[in-house]
Scaffold this motif. Structure first.
Motif, PDB file in Angstrom:
ATOM      1  N   ALA A 194     -13.175  -9.675  11.341  1.00 40.29           N
ATOM      2  CA  ALA A 194     -12.060  -9.345  12.237  1.00 40.29           C
ATOM      3  C   ALA A 194     -10.807  -8.955  11.465  1.00 40.29           C
ATOM      4  O   ALA A 194      -9.699  -9.328  11.818  1.00 40.29           O
ATOM      5  CB  ALA A 194     -11.762 -10.511  13.176  1.00 40.29           C
ATOM      6  N   ALA A 195     -10.997  -8.208  10.393  1.00 36.34           N
ATOM      7  CA  ALA A 195      -9.869  -7.729   9.587  1.00 36.34           C
ATOM      8  C   ALA A 195     -10.137  -6.292   9.182  1.00 36.34           C
ATOM      9  O   ALA A 195     -11.277  -5.922   8.868  1.00 36.34           O
ATOM     10  CB  ALA A 195      -9.660  -8.596   8.355  1.00 36.34           C
ATOM     11  N   GLY A 196      -9.065  -5.490   9.173  1.00 31.13           N
ATOM     12  CA  GLY A 196      -9.175  -4.103   8.791  1.00 31.13           C
ATOM     13  C   GLY A 196      -8.614  -3.842   7.408  1.00 31.13           C
ATOM     14  O   GLY A 196      -8.819  -4.638   6.487  1.00 31.13           O
ATOM     15  N   HIS A 197      -7.862  -2.750   7.275  1.00 31.99           N
ATOM     16  CA  HIS A 197      -7.385  -2.354   5.951  1.00 31.99           C
ATOM     17  C   HIS A 197      -6.287  -3.272   5.433  1.00 31.99           C
ATOM     18  O   HIS A 197      -6.144  -3.435   4.219  1.00 31.99           O
ATOM     19  CB  HIS A 197      -6.886  -0.906   6.001  1.00 31.99           C
ATOM     20  N   GLN A 198      -5.513  -3.865   6.325  1.00 34.97           N
ATOM     21  CA  GLN A 198      -4.480  -4.813   5.926  1.00 34.97           C
ATOM     22  C   GLN A 198      -4.910  -6.216   6.359  1.00 34.97           C
ATOM     23  O   GLN A 198      -4.448  -6.740   7.367  1.00 34.97           O
ATOM     24  CB  GLN A 198      -3.128  -4.453   6.539  1.00 34.97           C
ATOM     25  N   CYS A 199      -5.802  -6.802   5.587  1.00 35.58           N
ATOM     26  CA  CYS A 199      -6.291  -8.146   5.926  1.00 35.58           C
ATOM     27  C   CYS A 199      -5.133  -9.128   6.098  1.00 35.58           C
ATOM     28  O   CYS A 199      -5.183 -10.022   6.945  1.00 35.58           O
ATOM     29  CB  CYS A 199      -7.216  -8.663   4.830  1.00 35.58           C
ATOM     30  N   GLY A 224       0.805  -1.208   0.000  1.00 34.47           N
ATOM     31  CA  GLY A 224       0.000   0.000   0.000  1.00 34.47           C
ATOM     32  C   GLY A 224       0.842   1.265   0.000  1.00 34.47           C
ATOM     33  O   GLY A 224       2.076   1.230  -0.019  1.00 34.47           O
ATOM     34  N   GLY A 225       0.166   2.406   0.060  1.00 33.44           N
ATOM     35  CA  GLY A 225       0.856   3.681  -0.131  1.00 33.44           C
ATOM     36  C   GLY A 225       1.009   4.537   1.099  1.00 33.44           C
ATOM     37  O   GLY A 225       1.361   5.705   0.981  1.00 33.44           O
ATOM     38  N   GLY A 226       0.744   4.007   2.294  1.00 29.48           N
ATOM     39  CA  GLY A 226       0.893   4.807   3.502  1.00 29.48           C
ATOM     40  C   GLY A 226       2.343   5.156   3.778  1.00 29.48           C
ATOM     41  O   GLY A 226       3.262   4.557   3.206  1.00 29.48           O
ATOM     42  N   PRO A 227       2.601   6.117   4.649  1.00 29.13           N
ATOM     43  CA  PRO A 227       3.978   6.533   4.933  1.00 29.13           C
ATOM     44  C   PRO A 227       4.832   5.377   5.430  1.00 29.13           C
ATOM     45  O   PRO A 227       4.413   4.584   6.264  1.00 29.13           O
ATOM     46  CB  PRO A 227       3.808   7.607   6.016  1.00 29.13           C
ATOM     47  N   GLY A 228       6.047   5.288   4.885  1.00 28.34           N
ATOM     48  CA  GLY A 228       6.967   4.243   5.295  1.00 28.34           C
ATOM     49  C   GLY A 228       6.666   2.867   4.758  1.00 28.34           C
ATOM     50  O   GLY A 228       7.274   1.884   5.191  1.00 28.34           O
ATOM     51  N   SER A 229       5.732   2.775   3.816  1.00 23.79           N
ATOM     52  CA  SER A 229       5.375   1.471   3.253  1.00 23.79           C
ATOM     53  C   SER A 229       6.565   0.828   2.565  1.00 23.79           C
ATOM     54  O   SER A 229       7.453   1.507   2.050  1.00 23.79           O
ATOM     55  CB  SER A 229       4.232   1.624   2.244  1.00 23.79           C
ATOM     56  N   SER A 230       6.549  -0.503   2.547  1.00 24.38           N
ATOM     57  CA  SER A 230       7.585  -1.257   1.845  1.00 24.38           C
ATOM     58  C   SER A 230       7.074  -2.666   1.595  1.00 24.38           C
ATOM     59  O   SER A 230       6.057  -3.085   2.167  1.00 24.38           O
ATOM     60  CB  SER A 230       8.876  -1.322   2.674  1.00 24.38           C
ATOM     61  N   VAL A 261       3.486 -13.718 -14.340  1.00 25.28           N
ATOM     62  CA  VAL A 261       3.422 -13.525 -12.898  1.00 25.28           C
ATOM     63  C   VAL A 261       1.976 -13.584 -12.428  1.00 25.28           C
ATOM     64  O   VAL A 261       1.036 -13.398 -13.203  1.00 25.28           O
ATOM     65  CB  VAL A 261       4.031 -12.176 -12.478  1.00 25.28           C
ATOM     66  N   CYS A 262       1.815 -13.833 -11.143  1.00 22.21           N
ATOM     67  CA  CYS A 262       0.559 -13.595 -10.447  1.00 22.21           C
ATOM     68  C   CYS A 262       0.728 -12.297  -9.669  1.00 22.21           C
ATOM     69  O   CYS A 262       1.787 -12.057  -9.083  1.00 22.21           O
ATOM     70  CB  CYS A 262       0.239 -14.739  -9.491  1.00 22.21           C
ATOM     71  N   MET A 263      -0.288 -11.464  -9.666  1.00 16.19           N
ATOM     72  CA  MET A 263      -0.230 -10.181  -8.987  1.00 16.19           C
ATOM     73  C   MET A 263      -1.109 -10.216  -7.736  1.00 16.19           C
ATOM     74  O   MET A 263      -2.255 -10.667  -7.786  1.00 16.19           O
ATOM     75  CB  MET A 263      -0.706  -9.056  -9.904  1.00 16.19           C
ATOM     76  N   VAL A 264      -0.559  -9.731  -6.615  1.00 15.86           N
ATOM     77  CA  VAL A 264      -1.310  -9.587  -5.374  1.00 15.86           C
ATOM     78  C   VAL A 264      -1.075  -8.170  -4.879  1.00 15.86           C
ATOM     79  O   VAL A 264       0.070  -7.715  -4.822  1.00 15.86           O
ATOM     80  CB  VAL A 264      -0.852 -10.604  -4.312  1.00 15.86           C
ATOM     81  N   GLY A 265      -2.140  -7.454  -4.522  1.00 13.85           N
ATOM     82  CA  GLY A 265      -1.969  -6.075  -4.094  1.00 13.85           C
ATOM     83  C   GLY A 265      -2.936  -5.682  -3.006  1.00 13.85           C
ATOM     84  O   GLY A 265      -4.066  -6.179  -2.943  1.00 13.85           O
ATOM     85  N   ASN A 266      -2.488  -4.782  -2.128  1.00 16.38           N
ATOM     86  CA  ASN A 266      -3.301  -4.254  -1.040  1.00 16.38           C
ATOM     87  C   ASN A 266      -3.360  -2.733  -1.157  1.00 16.38           C
ATOM     88  O   ASN A 266      -2.352  -2.087  -1.418  1.00 16.38           O
ATOM     89  CB  ASN A 266      -2.688  -4.666   0.297  1.00 16.38           C
ATOM     90  N   SER A 267      -4.575  -2.176  -0.977  1.00 14.28           N
ATOM     91  CA  SER A 267      -4.768  -0.734  -0.943  1.00 14.28           C
ATOM     92  C   SER A 267      -4.300  -0.100  -2.268  1.00 14.28           C
ATOM     93  O   SER A 267      -4.732  -0.527  -3.336  1.00 14.28           O
ATOM     94  CB  SER A 267      -4.038  -0.140   0.267  1.00 14.28           C
ATOM     95  N   GLN A 268      -3.422   0.892  -2.208  1.00 14.44           N
ATOM     96  CA  GLN A 268      -2.899   1.471  -3.451  1.00 14.44           C
ATOM     97  C   GLN A 268      -2.210   0.414  -4.293  1.00 14.44           C
ATOM     98  O   GLN A 268      -2.260   0.452  -5.526  1.00 14.44           O
ATOM     99  CB  GLN A 268      -1.918   2.598  -3.109  1.00 14.44           C
ATOM    100  N   GLY A 269      -1.566  -0.555  -3.636  1.00 17.02           N
ATOM    101  CA  GLY A 269      -0.911  -1.641  -4.366  1.00 17.02           C
ATOM    102  C   GLY A 269      -1.890  -2.509  -5.132  1.00 17.02           C
ATOM    103  O   GLY A 269      -1.519  -3.129  -6.139  1.00 17.02           O
ATOM    104  N   ILE A 314      -6.798  -6.739  -2.388  1.00 21.06           N
ATOM    105  CA  ILE A 314      -7.192  -6.593  -0.989  1.00 21.06           C
ATOM    106  C   ILE A 314      -7.526  -5.137  -0.706  1.00 21.06           C
ATOM    107  O   ILE A 314      -6.719  -4.246  -0.952  1.00 21.06           O
ATOM    108  CB  ILE A 314      -6.057  -7.052  -0.047  1.00 21.06           C
ATOM    109  N   GLY A 315      -8.718  -4.882  -0.202  1.00 15.86           N
ATOM    110  CA  GLY A 315      -9.235  -3.589   0.203  1.00 15.86           C
ATOM    111  C   GLY A 315      -8.573  -2.361  -0.386  1.00 15.86           C
ATOM    112  O   GLY A 315      -7.491  -2.008   0.041  1.00 15.86           O
ATOM    113  N   SER A 316      -9.210  -1.676  -1.317  1.00 24.91           N
ATOM    114  CA  SER A 316      -8.530  -0.595  -2.025  1.00 24.91           C
ATOM    115  C   SER A 316      -9.437   0.590  -2.290  1.00 24.91           C
ATOM    116  O   SER A 316     -10.275   0.560  -3.199  1.00 24.91           O
ATOM    117  CB  SER A 316      -7.971  -1.110  -3.358  1.00 24.91           C
TER     118      SER A 316
END
Length: 298
Positions: free
Chosen positions: A268-273, A36-42, A103-111, A132-134
């Motif tokens: 029981a999951a939030g933005h980063q499932c 995802g694109g939050g600060p400090g993401s990696s 490839v297979c692509m998996v992404g969360n939020s901005q990713g 995943i949640g975007s």
């Protein structure tokens, strides 16, 4: 400093951008994990639980630090001056640099947007796509935030001040279990967000975003409203029922616009499932990537 075991650091020159990535597994189908694109993401911060699990299941897994984030080059030539498209182009260059044909692509939020847009731009190279949640994808489909961005998690992002306390406030807001926000995670992301060139790189991204909102021809490149409903690459979308950053209502509205993509909502999951429910999500991703008879409706 690392957050866990079972994965490794790598570096590659992707179209002139010195790119850091986390990886695991030496054989099997290739999987690209887009954070995802939050600060400090990696790649590591976003996928530390999934990297070793997918490797153990027989996949080669690569989680690049996208431009303007992580440890990837933050000098001016690497700034995302085309907004999200710069992120997509960088992932393309990363895949090319590793000589991965499919490839297979998996992404969360901005990713998740990056993963979906890469699949749209290069369908011949993508076998499957797991999202995943975007809020970024929802925005690209023309959907507004149901709460107008007044939730605590979004406000924590908007008020982030590059301090460790600001990082803690943001992470506690987006991660379902506050006890999972370790001092090690905070320091890793704080240090990444304060590397030389990161603020300027992020500002270049924001400048383009502002320009895009005022120029329809640029918005059209970002928009997935026409292309994502037509995606023929097998895809699956999951959303956390307790997502405080991109409320689950966004997922329900997005599902109506994407009849070609099955949705599933995670308790029981939030933005980063993938960090709130790692065992469950790892199993879901592994099963989806292994299952070859998934049908795509037109």
């Amino acid at each position: 400093m690392t957050l866990g075991a079972g994965y490794y650091d790598g570096w590659v020159l992707a179209n002139g951008v010195k790119t850091h990535y986390s990886w695991a597994g030496t054989e099997g189908p290739a999987v690209i994990l887009c954070h995802g694109g939050g600060p400090g993401s990696s790649g590591e911060a976003g996928w530390r639980f999934m990297l070793p699990a997918l490797a153990e299941a027989g996949f080669r897994v690569f989680a690049p630090d996208q431009v303007s984030m992580g440890l990837t080059d933050a000098r001016p030539h690497a700034w995302p001056v085309l907004g999200h498209q710069s992120l997509v182009d960088h992932v393309r260059s990363f895949i090319d640099a590793l000589c991965l044909d499919e490839v297979c692509m998996v992404g969360n939020s901005q990713g998740a947007y990056v993963a979906a847009k890469y699949a749209i731009d290069h369908p011949e190279r993508v076998r499957k796509c797991f999202l995943i949640g975007s809020a970024t994808i929802a925005m690209s489909m023309g959907l507004p935030r149901p709460d107008g961005g007044r939730n605590a998690a979004y406000q924590a992002l908007m008020s982030y001040d590059y301090s460790e306390e600001g990082m803690r406030k943001f992470l506690v807001a987006i991660i379902n279990d506050p006890s999972a926000v370790s001092d090690t995670l905070i320091k890793l992301r704080h240090d990444a967000a304060n590397r030389p060139g990161i603020r300027e790189s992020f500002q270049a991204f924001q400048d383009y975003q502002e320009r895009m909102r005022n120029e329809p021809k640029l918005w059209d490149r970002f928009s997935l409203a026409d292309s994502l409903p037509k995606l023929k690459v097998p895809a699956k979308f999951i959303w956390g029922n307790d997502d405080s950053f991109a409320p689950v209502q966004m997922g329900h509205e997005l599902e109506k616009l994407l009849p070609n993509i099955p949705f599933e909502y995670i308790a029981a999951a939030g933005h980063q499932c993938q960090t709130d429910q790692p065992d469950l999500i790892n199993e879901m991703v592994i099963d989806f990537l292994r299952y070859d008879s998934l049908k795509v409706t037109s």
